[in-house]
Design a protein around this motif. Structure first.
Motif, PDB file in Angstrom:
ATOM      1  N   PRO A   1       0.816  -1.212   0.000  1.00  0.00           N
ATOM      2  CA  PRO A   1       0.000   0.000   0.000  1.00  0.00           C
ATOM      3  C   PRO A   1       0.851   1.263   0.000  1.00  0.00           C
ATOM      4  O   PRO A   1       1.888   1.316   0.656  1.00  0.00           O
ATOM      5  N   GLY A   2       0.410   2.254  -0.750  1.00  0.00           N
ATOM      6  CA  GLY A   2       1.084   3.544  -0.738  1.00  0.00           C
ATOM      7  C   GLY A   2       2.350   3.631  -1.545  1.00  0.00           C
ATOM      8  O   GLY A   2       3.019   4.636  -1.532  1.00  0.00           O
ATOM      9  N   SER A   3       2.736   2.572  -2.236  1.00  0.00           N
ATOM     10  CA  SER A   3       3.949   2.658  -3.042  1.00  0.00           C
ATOM     11  C   SER A   3       3.746   1.908  -4.353  1.00  0.00           C
ATOM     12  O   SER A   3       2.930   1.014  -4.443  1.00  0.00           O
ATOM     13  N   THR A   4       4.511   2.311  -5.343  1.00  0.00           N
ATOM     14  CA  THR A   4       4.429   1.663  -6.642  1.00  0.00           C
ATOM     15  C   THR A   4       5.565   0.661  -6.751  1.00  0.00           C
ATOM     16  O   THR A   4       6.718   1.026  -6.545  1.00  0.00           O
ATOM     17  N   PRO A   5       5.272  -0.598  -7.045  1.00  0.00           N
ATOM     18  CA  PRO A   5       6.357  -1.563  -7.224  1.00  0.00           C
ATOM     19  C   PRO A   5       7.296  -1.097  -8.323  1.00  0.00           C
ATOM     20  O   PRO A   5       6.856  -0.529  -9.316  1.00  0.00           O
ATOM     21  N   GLU A   6       8.581  -1.317  -8.131  1.00  0.00           N
ATOM     22  CA  GLU A   6       9.576  -0.839  -9.088  1.00  0.00           C
ATOM     23  C   GLU A   6       9.294  -1.335 -10.507  1.00  0.00           C
ATOM     24  O   GLU A   6       9.535  -0.640 -11.456  1.00  0.00           O
ATOM     25  N   ALA A   7       8.769  -2.526 -10.627  1.00  0.00           N
ATOM     26  CA  ALA A   7       8.519  -3.099 -11.947  1.00  0.00           C
ATOM     27  C   ALA A   7       7.508  -2.268 -12.745  1.00  0.00           C
ATOM     28  O   ALA A   7       7.461  -2.352 -13.948  1.00  0.00           O
ATOM     29  N   GLU A   8       6.691  -1.466 -12.060  1.00  0.00           N
ATOM     30  CA  GLU A   8       5.675  -0.684 -12.752  1.00  0.00           C
ATOM     31  C   GLU A   8       6.199   0.643 -13.287  1.00  0.00           C
ATOM     32  O   GLU A   8       5.490   1.333 -13.991  1.00  0.00           O
ATOM     33  N   VAL A   9       7.418   1.032 -12.927  1.00  0.00           N
ATOM     34  CA  VAL A   9       7.974   2.287 -13.443  1.00  0.00           C
ATOM     35  C   VAL A   9       8.593   1.991 -14.803  1.00  0.00           C
ATOM     36  O   VAL A   9       9.557   1.256 -14.905  1.00  0.00           O
ATOM     37  N   GLU A  10       8.006   2.543 -15.835  1.00  0.00           N
ATOM     38  CA  GLU A  10       8.483   2.292 -17.190  1.00  0.00           C
ATOM     39  C   GLU A  10       9.571   3.291 -17.560  1.00  0.00           C
ATOM     40  O   GLU A  10       9.605   4.397 -17.047  1.00  0.00           O
ATOM     41  N   THR A  11      10.451   2.865 -18.468  1.00  0.00           N
ATOM     42  CA  THR A  11      11.480   3.782 -18.945  1.00  0.00           C
ATOM     43  C   THR A  11      10.834   4.756 -19.927  1.00  0.00           C
ATOM     44  O   THR A  11       9.850   4.410 -20.578  1.00  0.00           O
ATOM     45  N   PRO A  12      11.351   5.946 -20.058  1.00  0.00           N
ATOM     46  CA  PRO A  12      12.487   6.446 -19.277  1.00  0.00           C
ATOM     47  C   PRO A  12      12.049   6.864 -17.872  1.00  0.00           C
ATOM     48  O   PRO A  12      10.914   7.281 -17.670  1.00  0.00           O
ATOM     49  N   TYR A  13      12.960   6.715 -16.915  1.00  0.00           N
ATOM     50  CA  TYR A  13      12.695   7.181 -15.566  1.00  0.00           C
ATOM     51  C   TYR A  13      13.963   7.797 -14.989  1.00  0.00           C
ATOM     52  O   TYR A  13      15.046   7.630 -15.526  1.00  0.00           O
ATOM     53  N   ILE A  14      13.792   8.522 -13.897  1.00  0.00           N
ATOM     54  CA  ILE A  14      14.915   9.122 -13.189  1.00  0.00           C
ATOM     55  C   ILE A  14      15.162   8.297 -11.937  1.00  0.00           C
ATOM     56  O   ILE A  14      14.231   8.059 -11.160  1.00  0.00           O
ATOM     57  N   GLU A  15      16.393   7.838 -11.754  1.00  0.00           N
ATOM     58  CA  GLU A  15      16.757   7.106 -10.544  1.00  0.00           C
ATOM     59  C   GLU A  15      17.502   8.052  -9.610  1.00  0.00           C
ATOM     60  O   GLU A  15      18.441   8.727 -10.018  1.00  0.00           O
ATOM     61  N   ILE A  16      17.050   8.112  -8.366  1.00  0.00           N
ATOM     62  CA  ILE A  16      17.684   8.963  -7.358  1.00  0.00           C
ATOM     63  C   ILE A  16      18.911   8.221  -6.826  1.00  0.00           C
ATOM     64  O   ILE A  16      18.817   7.061  -6.429  1.00  0.00           O
ATOM     65  N   LEU A  17      20.049   8.906  -6.824  1.00  0.00           N
ATOM     66  CA  LEU A  17      21.314   8.299  -6.401  1.00  0.00           C
ATOM     67  C   LEU A  17      21.641   8.660  -4.959  1.00  0.00           C
ATOM     68  O   LEU A  17      21.098   9.613  -4.397  1.00  0.00           O
ATOM     69  N   ASP A  18      22.546   7.869  -4.359  1.00  0.00           N
ATOM     70  CA  ASP A  18      22.991   8.156  -2.995  1.00  0.00           C
ATOM     71  C   ASP A  18      23.604   9.545  -2.921  1.00  0.00           C
ATOM     72  O   ASP A  18      24.295   9.978  -3.837  1.00  0.00           O
ATOM     73  N   ASN A  19      23.354  10.221  -1.812  1.00  0.00           N
ATOM     74  CA  ASN A  19      23.965  11.531  -1.578  1.00  0.00           C
ATOM     75  C   ASN A  19      24.086  11.738  -0.069  1.00  0.00           C
ATOM     76  O   ASN A  19      23.446  11.027   0.701  1.00  0.00           O
ATOM     77  N   PRO A  20      24.913  12.685   0.355  1.00  0.00           N
ATOM     78  CA  PRO A  20      25.158  12.872   1.789  1.00  0.00           C
ATOM     79  C   PRO A  20      23.910  13.195   2.622  1.00  0.00           C
ATOM     80  O   PRO A  20      23.841  12.846   3.787  1.00  0.00           O
ATOM     81  N   LEU A  21      22.905  13.854   2.032  1.00  0.00           N
ATOM     82  CA  LEU A  21      21.699  14.193   2.783  1.00  0.00           C
ATOM     83  C   LEU A  21      20.793  12.989   3.032  1.00  0.00           C
ATOM     84  O   LEU A  21      20.015  12.981   3.973  1.00  0.00           O
ATOM     85  N   GLY A  22      20.868  11.988   2.139  1.00  0.00           N
ATOM     86  CA  GLY A  22      19.987  10.838   2.270  1.00  0.00           C
ATOM     87  C   GLY A  22      18.636  11.031   1.587  1.00  0.00           C
ATOM     88  O   GLY A  22      17.753  10.198   1.694  1.00  0.00           O
ATOM     89  N   PHE A  23      18.477  12.136   0.870  1.00  0.00           N
ATOM     90  CA  PHE A  23      17.276  12.390   0.078  1.00  0.00           C
ATOM     91  C   PHE A  23      17.593  13.466  -0.949  1.00  0.00           C
ATOM     92  O   PHE A  23      18.637  14.106  -0.878  1.00  0.00           O
ATOM     93  N   LEU A  24      16.697  13.631  -1.897  1.00  0.00           N
ATOM     94  CA  LEU A  24      16.841  14.685  -2.903  1.00  0.00           C
ATOM     95  C   LEU A  24      15.553  15.496  -2.909  1.00  0.00           C
ATOM     96  O   LEU A  24      14.457  14.931  -2.897  1.00  0.00           O
ATOM     97  N   ARG A  25      15.690  16.807  -2.875  1.00  0.00           N
ATOM     98  CA  ARG A  25      14.512  17.676  -2.893  1.00  0.00           C
ATOM     99  C   ARG A  25      13.878  17.680  -4.286  1.00  0.00           C
ATOM    100  O   ARG A  25      14.574  17.796  -5.286  1.00  0.00           O
ATOM    101  N   ILE A  26      12.566  17.581  -4.314  1.00  0.00           N
ATOM    102  CA  ILE A  26      11.806  17.762  -5.545  1.00  0.00           C
ATOM    103  C   ILE A  26      11.228  19.167  -5.451  1.00  0.00           C
ATOM    104  O   ILE A  26      10.576  19.517  -4.474  1.00  0.00           O
TER     105      ILE A  26
END
Length: 91
Positions: free
Chosen positions: A9-34
């Motif tokens: 519940p509340g999340s989309t399984p990764e398999a459902e994200v079709e290309t093209p997509y943006i993958e968020i990479l590791d960073n020192p903050l632990g999140f990326l602002r949208i």
């Protein structure tokens, strides 16, 4: 039946994200602002965690990617400065 459950519940399984997509990479903050607009001065509308995959909507503008962060809601994530990547486009 597949051993992977796709009914989290509340999340989309990764398999459902079709290309093209943006993958968020590791960073020192632990999140990326949208952000609302492609600028660090723009308001933060959400946050994405490393490993998260967001549907890609638009060409990058000055190092920014336009994404869908929840149904019907769009925003911008920074690709990163030279030598540092916060997000990458996967085709």
């Amino acid at each position: 039946p597949s051993p992977r459950s796709s009914s989290r519940p509340g999340s989309t399984p990764e398999a459902e994200v079709e290309t093209p997509y943006i993958e968020i990479l590791d960073n020192p903050l632990g999140f990326l602002r949208i952000r609302e607009e492609p600028s660090t001065q723009s308001d933060e509308v959400a946050q994405a965690k490393p490993g998260e995959k967001l549907p890609y909507l638009n060409e990058e503008e000055n190092g920014w990617y336009k994404v869908t962060y929840k149904p019907g809601k769009t925003g911008w994530v920074a690709r990163g400065a030279s030598g540092t990547e916060y997000a990458k486009l996967v085709n």
